[in-house]
Design a protein around this motif. Sequence first.
Motif, PDB file in Angstrom:
ATOM      1  N   GLY A   1      32.243  38.390  37.463  1.00  0.00           N
ATOM      2  CA  GLY A   1      31.521  39.519  38.441  1.00  0.00           C
ATOM      3  C   GLY A   1      31.845  40.551  38.751  1.00  0.00           C
ATOM      4  N   VAL A   2      33.769  40.685  38.476  1.00  0.00           N
ATOM      5  CA  VAL A   2      33.934  41.980  38.513  1.00  0.00           C
ATOM      6  C   VAL A   2      34.638  42.470  36.802  1.00  0.00           C
ATOM      7  N   ARG A   3      33.808  43.686  37.014  1.00  0.00           N
ATOM      8  CA  ARG A   3      34.310  44.039  36.041  1.00  0.00           C
ATOM      9  C   ARG A   3      35.836  43.653  34.931  1.00  0.00           C
TER      10      ARG A   3
ATOM     11  N   PHE B   1      39.307  36.930  26.971  1.00  0.00           N
ATOM     12  CA  PHE B   1      41.035  36.689  25.996  1.00  0.00           C
ATOM     13  C   PHE B   1      41.746  37.814  25.189  1.00  0.00           C
ATOM     14  N   LEU B   2      40.779  38.189  24.326  1.00  0.00           N
ATOM     15  CA  LEU B   2      40.962  39.566  23.978  1.00  0.00           C
ATOM     16  C   LEU B   2      41.356  40.895  24.311  1.00  0.00           C
ATOM     17  N   ARG B   3      40.297  41.706  25.422  1.00  0.00           N
ATOM     18  CA  ARG B   3      40.570  42.144  25.996  1.00  0.00           C
ATOM     19  C   ARG B   3      40.500  42.255  27.339  1.00  0.00           C
ATOM     20  N   SER B   4      40.667  41.657  28.332  1.00  0.00           N
ATOM     21  CA  SER B   4      40.466  41.614  29.803  1.00  0.00           C
ATOM     22  C   SER B   4      41.663  42.767  30.277  1.00  0.00           C
ATOM     23  N   ARG B   5      40.562  43.362  31.816  1.00  0.00           N
ATOM     24  CA  ARG B   5      41.212  44.141  33.008  1.00  0.00           C
ATOM     25  C   ARG B   5      43.046  43.429  34.057  1.00  0.00           C
ATOM     26  N   GLU B   6      42.587  42.015  33.502  1.00  0.00           N
ATOM     27  CA  GLU B   6      43.502  41.069  33.833  1.00  0.00           C
ATOM     28  C   GLU B   6      44.502  40.200  32.844  1.00  0.00           C
TER      29      GLU B   6
END
Length: 489
Positions: A41-43, A161-166
């Motif tokens: 829910g948080v981008r 998994f591949l590209r998240s902000r955290e």
Amino acid sequence: MKETTIEEQQDFVKDITKMSDDFDRWYTDVVRKAEMADWSGVRGMMVVRPYGWAMWENITRAFDDMIKESGHENWAFPLLIPQELLVKEAAHIEGFGPEVAWVTKAGAAMEELEEPLAVRPTSETIIGHLIRRYIQSHRDLPKLTNQWNSVVRWEMRSRLFLRSREFWWQEGHTFHASAQEAIDEAELILGYYRSIAEDWLAVPVFSGKKSRAETFPGAEHTLTLEGLMRDGMALQMGTSHYFGQNFARAYDISFSNKDNEKELCYSTSWGISTRLVGALVMAHGDDSGLVVPPRVAPIQVVIVPIYRDADGRAKVEAFIGGWTPELKAAGIRHRVDWRDERPGDKYAHWELKGVPLRLNVGARDADAAQVEMVDRLSRQRVSVPVSGIAQRLRDELDAFQKKLFDRAHEFRKENTYELSTLDEVVAHFKERGGFVWVPWSGDAECEERAKAEAGGVTIRTLDDEEKPSGECFVCGKPAKHRVSLAKAY
RNA sequence: CGGGCGGUAGCUUAGCUCGGCAAAGCGCCUGGUUUGGGACCAGGAGACCGCGAGUUCGAAUCUCGCCCGCCCGACCA
């Protein structure tokens, strides 16, 4: 009993987009339906669910053991980095600047901070700044640190998994008295990473140095591992950087050498992340869902009891209880699925979750002191006596692990090419993916031109084992390197 | 961050043009019949229709802003 083909069996799979229809959607479906992760829910921020996290835990345990064995120690360094510190190494901040998140306010009144604090995108700067306290003499070296944490990078486009902000990872940071020792350290870790990728995740990798353009900001050189996913895209599965004295210079990390002269340290850093969980999905999965390599599988063997009534259940339960302790003693991660569902539901459920081996156990089996074993790859049913079952399952799991690797290796072989001109490369990537080996002059302009003309393909690795021969695939000048090209995640 | 599309029950969606009682399938709960490859019957619970403003007697539906997601680009472990 009617024989069903694998195609017919795959018709049972609901809820998952077929890989051939839309690979990206397939990937997302698998990750979510297999209960590995979700968006929060948080981008760009993901929640990793127990089934996905357990795979990461198995990876972390394996790697943590490796580095402890060679004298590394785990530390915890701060999450927030003062702006002043972050910007000290010019190339580093230039590289990471665009994706740093900043804390600028605090407290109920949201008061502006005097100095913005960066949420770590990686910790070279803060560790460099702090580690100097603990290094005075060559006797304090090498200093071999590692930390398990999460970092934040303000990505514009996210994939689970591949590209998240955290994302969660380990970052190792080591400090040495000589260049050679640091260079060797980076190589040593790359070897560990190769073992994680190939021996644990069953993903064969090409390894080598990165081109200048792909090198970590602030590094002298970057070593990388590149795996091939089933859609023909390459995925970087770990990097190990040699910094020379770049960070030591920026953060004044020095020591007194044996001649009592002040000298700057040589340093390295290296990391693998939760991205590897995504790699495993994309390297081994199929239209029925996940296929998890046994060594990282949260559940290696699932047991599906089959019965009609309470008496039947009691009989099967007693039978299963007779040999599951052996599995436990043998360290086989297993679960008996006693949920109140029909067996067919359970079969589909555990196939989606990629559990390597399934044992169907009913009254027939109890009478014959055997179980029906089905593996996730072949789906062949085999009767196995319970006598010596732990050893048998161990062997099957080992064989499964090997089969997965071999299959991935074969897939890579079929999707690896040797080409010699840019025209060929452009034509190739219009049609298909995979790795393409070409001779390269070493000029950045040639690299850029290939990227622009061949739809974003990049140099994944420089092969330092084979001597280059022939002319650069772009400019025609004598080649300095043999390099692998691919479209990458 | 630019362009396009979308957000209605846990999931997938219909309803939206043309404003008027919030629907369906799957999933979930209860009971029963079942159980060796995704069963069936009966009953039931479950929705601030993404959030906030506006228009209107009345908004899921129209308008504006924001948030989140998907696709395509630029950027990236």
